[in-house]
Design an enzyme around this catalytic site. Sequence first.
Site, PDB file in Angstrom:
ATOM      1  N   CYS A 125       0.733  -1.121   0.010  1.00 15.17           N
ATOM      2  CA  CYS A 125       0.268  -0.052  -0.074  1.00 15.17           C
ATOM      3  C   CYS A 125       1.044   1.196   0.045  1.00 15.17           C
ATOM      4  CB  CYS A 125      -1.021  -0.084   1.003  1.00 15.17           C
ATOM      5  SG  CYS A 125      -2.324   1.010   1.071  1.00 15.17           S
ATOM      6  N   HIS A 126       0.885   2.046   1.158  1.00 18.70           N
ATOM      7  CA  HIS A 126       1.703   3.175   1.372  1.00 18.70           C
ATOM      8  C   HIS A 126       3.062   3.074   1.632  1.00 18.70           C
ATOM      9  CE1 HIS A 126      -2.570   5.037   0.758  1.00 18.70           C
ATOM     10  NE2 HIS A 126      -1.863   6.228   0.326  1.00 18.70           N
TER      11      HIS A 126
END
Length: 200
Positions: A125-126
């Site tokens: 994800c991030h």
Amino acid sequence: MSENNTPNQNAQTQQPLSGKSVAFLATSGVEQVELTSPWEAVIAAGGTPALVSTEQGDITAMQGDWEHGESFPVDHHVGSVESSAFDALVMPGGTLNADSLREDEDVLRFVRGFFEQHKPVAAICHAPWTLINAGVVEGRTMTSYSSLSTDLKNAGANWVDEQVVVDEGLTTSRNPDDLDAFNAKMVEEIAEGKHEGQTA
């Protein structure tokens, strides 16, 4: 159990991470399922996870960017532990988590250590935001949450929109929907051990 499998062979197949210690790097704001699902996968594979953080005591996870989740106890402060103490690194996402971690010099030192020692790293994800700041993405094929694609390309990575991408011990995925594939490849890469192409 088939006749061709001895008990020892079967145990090894079921516990590919037996004896391996896996650092999970996170702080408050981490996406809860991206912490808990890989954590459970490491335990199920026989590994020993440990939560490393910029905070002491507990961290509070998030479910999405707005809803507070559960709290989790920190095992090690990132400033007091070395990457050499672990066999692999897992980096859950969450916007607030990743944005905080990528500005911390102790975090960047800790992360770079795994690449310098050719150890497996898994980021979802991030989390690749922190890999950018650590200076370890140039020339690597990887994925991430879609909004990070330009940042990763600008840092020299070959960004692709795929469920899970493995590049010489670096495993990346896009979001919680990819967790089953992410966990499977993460366990596989950690079980394989060091990769010479995994380098800072």
